[in-house]
Scaffold this active site. Structure first.
Site, PDB file in Angstrom:
ATOM      1  N   SER A  91       1.078  -1.194  -0.211  1.00 32.00           N
ATOM      2  CA  SER A  91       0.268  -0.155   0.058  1.00 32.00           C
ATOM      3  C   SER A  91       0.980   1.011  -0.100  1.00 32.00           C
ATOM      4  CB  SER A  91      -1.216  -0.043   1.216  1.00 32.00           C
ATOM      5  OG  SER A  91      -1.606  -0.744   1.288  1.00 32.00           O
ATOM      6  N   LYS A 165      -7.090   0.970  -3.338  1.00 30.48           N
ATOM      7  CA  LYS A 165      -6.377   0.279  -2.400  1.00 30.48           C
ATOM      8  C   LYS A 165      -6.784   1.060  -1.286  1.00 30.48           C
ATOM      9  CE  LYS A 165      -4.475  -2.622   0.856  1.00 30.48           C
ATOM     10  NZ  LYS A 165      -5.102  -3.766   1.240  1.00 30.48           N
ATOM     11  N   LYS A 234      -2.012   4.595   7.795  1.00 27.09           N
ATOM     12  CA  LYS A 234      -1.672   5.112   6.907  1.00 27.09           C
ATOM     13  C   LYS A 234      -2.518   5.045   5.566  1.00 27.09           C
ATOM     14  CE  LYS A 234       0.532   2.325   3.737  1.00 27.09           C
ATOM     15  NZ  LYS A 234       0.946   1.109   3.732  1.00 27.09           N
TER      16      LYS A 234
END
Length: 290
Positions: A91, A165, A234
């Site tokens: 990611s 994502k 994140k």
């Protein structure tokens, strides 16, 4: 086909082994030499002593973020043959992916972003969802490898996979927090968590959090989904930055980010992402576990 693989954590370790089981010649590297040595004990996997040994027609990375991918790539690119392909399955922020693509192009190396969704068990079983993005020909080459790991969806140009994502994980985080909140309210009313989940999962409120995360990793008391809270945060931050760039309403995303940031500060370092529910339990003074 020889495949280099960098990053052998909870997801990468299973993905690496899966590729070897499907007949690929895998050379694997991890910053933790012990982890790499353990992976090398698996048939079809050879442990690399350094990044340069990953040189192969296709190199797959499963690393925490774009900075980690770039660190590996900068060391590896001079050793890759022209026409090689780097596939980032972690990611990363889309802008990091685009910057890596520009750097790799100087070596005539292509980059595909193909982040995955799924659990460590799905990684081992080849049942991941992969969001592949990049030039069509490069994505087609990547699919020769990624197809062994699960179902590949072509989602657009470079960076689109990482954007999707992050947005998917933002939605997942919203769902988890929302399910926990309503279940804690039900608990206060005297409802049993198992009964609530049974009805929610047979009704319109069901989602992945209610069907998997709550029963498997929260009500069990294990809090062990295998995905760290810091990594989820994140992705939430990347997702909310995309919301900000797009403009328009973003109340749910920003409220979710604020909640997870508070949980991150107050929970132990290394907490699993489902431990946000533990944080909500502490805030409410109630528990969902019997």
């Amino acid at each position: 086909m020889r495949v280099g693989f960098a990053g052998l954590g909870a997801m990468g370790g299973g993905m690496c082994r899966r590729l070897a089981e499907r007949g690929f010649d895998v050379v694997a590297y991890d910053a933790d030499a012990g982890v790499a040595t353990a992976a090398g004990a698996h048939p079809g996997v050879r442990a690399a002593a350094g990044v340069a040994e990953l040189a192969a027609p296709v190199v797959v990375t499963m690393l925490p973020d774009g900075a980690a991918v770039r660190q590996v790539a900068d060391e590896l690119l001079p050793h890759l043959a022209a026409g090689s392909l780097i596939v980032d399955t972690g990611s990363s922020a889309p802008e990091d992916t685009l910057a890596l693509g520009r750097a790799a192009a100087a070596y005539d190396v292509a980059v595909v972003d193909a982040p995955v969704s799924g659990s460590p068990a799905a990684a081992r079983a080849g049942e991941l969802t992969l969001m592949a993005a990049g030039a069509p020909g490069d994505v087609a080459r990547a699919e020769e490898v990624l197809g062994a790991l699960g179902t590949v969806y072509r989602v657009g140009p470079a960076g689109a996979g990482h954007a999707l994502k992050a947005l998917n994980n933002l939605l997942s985080a919203v769902n988890l927090a929302a399910v926990a909140e309503v279940m804690l309210a039900g608990r206060a009313f005297g409802l049993e968590p198992a009964a609530m989940l049974e009805v929610i999962n047979a009704s319109t409120g069901r989602n992945h959090a209610s069907q998997t995360k709550l029963p498997d990793h929260v009500l069990s008391g294990t809090f062990d989904s295998g995905f760290a809270l810091r990594l989820m945060l994140k992705d939430i931050r990347i997702g909310t930055s995309l919301l900000a760039s797009a403009g328009g309403p973003a109340a749910f995303g920003h409220a979710c980010r604020q909640l997870w940031e508070k949980a991150y500060v107050e929970l132990p370092e290394g907490a699993d992402n489902v431990e946000v529910v533990r944080w909500l339990e502490n805030a409410s003074g109630r528990e969902l576990r019997a």
